[in-house]
Enzyme design. Structure first.
Site, PDB file in Angstrom:
ATOM      1  N   LYS A   1      -7.544 -37.618  44.176  1.00  0.00           N
ATOM      2  CA  LYS A   1      -6.717 -36.615  43.506  1.00  0.00           C
ATOM      3  C   LYS A   1      -7.067 -36.428  42.031  1.00  0.00           C
ATOM      4  O   LYS A   1      -6.890 -35.332  41.498  1.00  0.00           O
ATOM      5  CB  LYS A   1      -5.233 -36.954  43.682  1.00  0.00           C
ATOM      6  CG  LYS A   1      -4.799 -37.096  45.139  1.00  0.00           C
ATOM      7  CD  LYS A   1      -5.157 -35.879  45.984  1.00  0.00           C
ATOM      8  CE  LYS A   1      -5.150 -36.198  47.482  1.00  0.00           C
ATOM      9  NZ  LYS A   1      -5.675 -35.105  48.327  1.00  0.00           N
TER      10      LYS A   1
ATOM     11  N   GLU B   1       1.297 -36.614  35.135  1.00  0.00           N
ATOM     12  CA  GLU B   1       1.482 -35.177  34.979  1.00  0.00           C
ATOM     13  C   GLU B   1       2.902 -34.907  34.508  1.00  0.00           C
ATOM     14  O   GLU B   1       3.798 -35.706  34.755  1.00  0.00           O
ATOM     15  CB  GLU B   1       1.328 -34.473  36.341  1.00  0.00           C
ATOM     16  CG  GLU B   1      -0.092 -34.244  36.767  1.00  0.00           C
ATOM     17  CD  GLU B   1      -0.197 -33.577  38.144  1.00  0.00           C
ATOM     18  OE1 GLU B   1      -1.324 -33.360  38.568  1.00  0.00           O
ATOM     19  OE2 GLU B   1       0.841 -33.302  38.778  1.00  0.00           O
TER      20      GLU B   1
ATOM     21  N   HIS C   1       8.811 -35.536  51.853  1.00  0.00           N
ATOM     22  CA  HIS C   1       7.404 -35.136  51.900  1.00  0.00           C
ATOM     23  C   HIS C   1       6.912 -34.780  53.287  1.00  0.00           C
ATOM     24  O   HIS C   1       5.728 -34.654  53.531  1.00  0.00           O
ATOM     25  CB  HIS C   1       6.505 -36.197  51.260  1.00  0.00           C
ATOM     26  CG  HIS C   1       6.933 -36.506  49.859  1.00  0.00           C
ATOM     27  ND1 HIS C   1       6.930 -35.557  48.871  1.00  0.00           N
ATOM     28  CD2 HIS C   1       7.422 -37.630  49.296  1.00  0.00           C
ATOM     29  CE1 HIS C   1       7.382 -36.084  47.756  1.00  0.00           C
ATOM     30  NE2 HIS C   1       7.703 -37.346  47.985  1.00  0.00           N
TER      31      HIS C   1
ATOM     32  N   ARG D   1      -8.761 -29.989  55.948  1.00  0.00           N
ATOM     33  CA  ARG D   1      -8.592 -30.008  57.409  1.00  0.00           C
ATOM     34  C   ARG D   1      -7.805 -28.772  57.840  1.00  0.00           C
ATOM     35  O   ARG D   1      -7.319 -28.021  57.006  1.00  0.00           O
ATOM     36  CB  ARG D   1      -7.778 -31.246  57.804  1.00  0.00           C
ATOM     37  CG  ARG D   1      -6.415 -31.248  57.103  1.00  0.00           C
ATOM     38  CD  ARG D   1      -5.380 -32.149  57.707  1.00  0.00           C
ATOM     39  NE  ARG D   1      -4.075 -31.849  57.188  1.00  0.00           N
ATOM     40  CZ  ARG D   1      -3.567 -32.291  56.045  1.00  0.00           C
ATOM     41  NH1 ARG D   1      -4.288 -33.101  55.264  1.00  0.00           N
ATOM     42  NH2 ARG D   1      -2.356 -31.941  55.646  1.00  0.00           N
TER      43      ARG D   1
HETATM   44  C1  MV4 Z   1       4.581 -32.735  41.751  1.00  0.00           C
HETATM   45  C2  MV4 Z   1       5.931 -32.360  41.649  1.00  0.00           C
HETATM   46  C3  MV4 Z   1       6.395 -31.990  40.411  1.00  0.00           C
HETATM   47  N1  MV4 Z   1       5.572 -32.014  39.339  1.00  0.00           N
HETATM   48  N2  MV4 Z   1       3.801 -32.725  40.655  1.00  0.00           N
HETATM   49  C4  MV4 Z   1       4.735 -34.048  46.349  1.00  0.00           C
HETATM   50  C5  MV4 Z   1       3.637 -34.210  47.297  1.00  0.00           C
HETATM   51  C6  MV4 Z   1       2.386 -34.216  46.520  1.00  0.00           C
HETATM   52  N3  MV4 Z   1       1.449 -33.351  47.145  1.00  0.00           N
HETATM   53  C7  MV4 Z   1       2.750 -33.753  45.164  1.00  0.00           C
HETATM   54  N4  MV4 Z   1       4.174 -33.581  45.136  1.00  0.00           N
HETATM   55  C8  MV4 Z   1       4.803 -33.157  44.023  1.00  0.00           C
HETATM   56  N5  MV4 Z   1       4.048 -33.121  42.905  1.00  0.00           N
HETATM   57  C9  MV4 Z   1       4.308 -32.375  39.495  1.00  0.00           C
HETATM   58  N6  MV4 Z   1       3.525 -32.402  38.413  1.00  0.00           N
HETATM   59  C10 MV4 Z   1       6.715 -32.382  42.789  1.00  0.00           C
HETATM   60  C11 MV4 Z   1       6.166 -32.784  43.979  1.00  0.00           C
HETATM   61  C12 MV4 Z   1       7.077 -32.775  45.095  1.00  0.00           C
HETATM   62  C13 MV4 Z   1       6.930 -31.877  46.153  1.00  0.00           C
HETATM   63  C14 MV4 Z   1       5.859 -30.999  46.223  1.00  0.00           C
HETATM   64  C15 MV4 Z   1       5.728 -30.135  47.273  1.00  0.00           C
HETATM   65  C16 MV4 Z   1       6.675 -30.135  48.287  1.00  0.00           C
HETATM   66  C17 MV4 Z   1       7.730 -31.005  48.250  1.00  0.00           C
HETATM   67  C18 MV4 Z   1       7.875 -31.892  47.193  1.00  0.00           C
HETATM   68  C19 MV4 Z   1       8.959 -32.755  47.166  1.00  0.00           C
HETATM   69  C20 MV4 Z   1       9.082 -33.622  46.121  1.00  0.00           C
HETATM   70  C21 MV4 Z   1       8.141 -33.635  45.093  1.00  0.00           C
END
Ligand code: MV4
Length: 497
Positions: free
Chosen positions: A118, A202, A237, A294
């Site tokens: 990542k 972040e 998630h 994928r």
């Molecule tokens: C984040 C975020 C807020 N700010 N990054 C969750 C899964 C992973 N792919 C990254 N995720 C997140 N990253 C920043 N800088 C909030 C999430 C996140 C989230 C993202 C997409 C769908 C659902 C989520 C649920 C909680 C947190």
């Protein structure tokens, strides 16, 4: 590149069946692999051939590269489709296939490796001018420097594992005083979970929406996007409901994000089907999150609005053929919604609900698609993901798709285990969902088990049905009025073509 004549599907359940369906339509032979409890599963019964690969634990069957490669050699399969999960994003497996002269239906190992890390992915897309959430450019090296950057961008801060993704190994830090202890805890967590303690930080975006773009690339340098999906309805998630297109995007924003998605794919020499995930904030700023290398679980919503068979495109591209469509050939039609039906009890903290599927009667009718991996009479066990099926509908617009989904959910009959159907009904009826004003916090913000409609027993349902019949028989005939307010409403149209 040779033509693919036989595909081994290194997966199980609904996604294995999904791939088998397209192979059959293309006249390509199919090989299923199966673990002991999957011996009589639909994916085995529907494939031309099958190979037993080991015990129930994935680590003894679906995750064992040697067994999969041996099965391919033994059956003369010239390609392997990995589906999602298991070995699908394992660069070493893609490399191994290559070495053995078997076509891996997916990107080159390089793309899997870069996007799987990542921080590397973040560095790469930043160089390409794609926005990422404010934060450290690369992995955290120096604690004092990181604390300074955290002060600069402001709290809350999100600490993420380089080897993570999908929400694993994330920690929110609310204030400066908690920074150092959280970094240390996150590092040790990441070490335990991934054997890799690299982390990055972040800015934590507070009410983001999860919007992703489907891209498709061939080996001739052609990259197109097949529009977007919104996947903000998640639980821990785990995506539960997805839709296409994202109701939030204007044509201009869609265009801008799509260009970034294509740039990211080109930047890692991508080949095949891939997904670029973004977060979109309430000011409609968007930020790259990660790329999934994928086919995604939720690909049916994209197929329904675009008419593209993504698996067929994956196979043709893996043969070295050019993409059969250019960007300008693709059009979005109507709206699609997918509900993942899990064997989980939404009134009891989504606890896995195992048991025999005594009844599995799926909804039918125009615009309804069911991707199921299990059949009536089969047991739902705790060995694998508890997803029973994906119910996807397509309508002429979003409202139509919502109504159609509610109809389909109502028609769906499952006896033998609890399912997430009542949760899906709750969500689809919710004002925030209906007006498309929801974000990734939908479930914690709005859902509680008490809000679920109580499922009635069979006796009560039978009584209700007979009462309804009596009232309908005694009700005066309803008058039929013209649809719409004088304007030609096209109520008869199923799709918006
Ligand atoms: C984040 C975020 C807020 N700010 N990054 C969750 C899964 C992973 N792919 C990254 N995720 C997140 N990253 C920043 N800088 C909030 C999430 C996140 C989230 C993202 C997409 C769908 C659902 C989520 C649920 C909680 C947190």
């Amino acid at each position: 590149m040779p033509e693919i004549k036989k595909v081994l599907i290194a997966n199980r359940a609904e996604i294995a069946l999904r791939v088998i369906h397209t192979c059959k339509e293309l006249g390509i032979g199919t090989v299923a692999v199966y673990s002991r409890p999957d011996a009589a599963s639909p994916h085995v019964l529907h494939a031309d051939e099958s190979v037993f690969i080991g015990e129930a634990a994935s680590s003894e069957s679906y995750l064992v590269m040697d067994k999969i490669i041996d099965a391919a050699k033994q059956t003369g399969a010239d390609a392997i489709h990995p589906g999602y999960g298991f070995l699908s994003e394992n660069a070493a497996f893609a490399e191994r296939c290559k070495k053995e002269g078997i076509i891996f239906i997916g990107p080159e190992p390089y793309a899997i490796r870069v996007m799987g890390d990542k921080t590397e992915a973040r560095e790469l897309v930043t160089k390409l001018g794609i926005p990422t959430p404010p934060g450290l450019k690369s992995e955290l090296q120096d604690l004092d420097e990181a604390a300074r950057v955290a002060d600069e961008i402001g709290y809350p801060i999100l600490v993420k594992a380089a080897a993570g993704g999908g929400g694993k190994g994330m920690r929110i830090v609310h204030k400066k005083e908690e920074f150092e202890s959280n970094i240390k805890a996150a590092k040790s967590e990441a070490k335990n979970a991934f054997g890799d303690d690299r982390i990055y930080i972040e800015k934590y975006l507070e009410e983001p929406r999860h919007v992703e773009f489907q891209i498709m690339a061939d080996t001739h340098g052609n990259v197109v996007h097949v529009f977007d999906r919104e996947c903000s309805i998640q639980r821990r998630h785990q995506k539960v409901i997805e839709e296409a297109p994202c109701a939030l995007l204007t044509p201009e924003l869609r265009q801008e994000m799509a260009e970034c998605a294509i740039k990211a794919a080109k930047g890692c020499d991508y080949v095949g089907a891939g997904t670029i995930e973004f977060l979109v904030d309430k000011h409609l700023n968007f930020y790259f999150l990660e790329m999934n290398t994928r086919l995604q679980v939720e690909h049916p919503v994209t197929e329904m609005i675009s008419g593209v068979d993504l698996v067929a495109a994956q196979i043709r591209v893996a043969e070295g053929k050019k993409l059969p469509f250019r960007q300008e050939d693709l059009q979005m039609t109507g709206a699609a919604i997918e509900c993942r039906i899990y064997a989980e009890d939404p009134s009891n903290n989504f606890l896995p609900s195992t048991g025999m599927l005594k009844k599995h009667r799926v909804p039918t009718g125009d615009g309804v698609r069911v991707d199921a991996g299990v059949e009536e009479g089969q047991a739902i066990t705790i060995n694998y993901d508890p997803m029973i099926s994906k119910l996807t509908v397509h309508g002429k617009d979003r409202d139509h798709a919502i109504q159609r989904m509610l109809r389909a959910l109502d028609e769906y009959e499952i006896v033998g285990c609890r399912t997430t159907i009542p949760f899906c009904e709750f969500t689809l009826k919710h004002e925030a969902f209906r007006t498309a004003k929801y974000d990734t916090h939908f479930v914690p913000d709005y859902f509680s088990p008490e809000l679920l409609e109580k499922g009635a027993s069979d006796e009560v349902l039978a009584l209700a049905a007979s009462l309804l019949k009596i009232t309908q028989e005694t009700k005066p005939q309803q008058t039929v009025t013209a649809a719409g307010g004088g304007e030609y409403s096209e109520w008869w149209k199923n799709r918006r073509n």
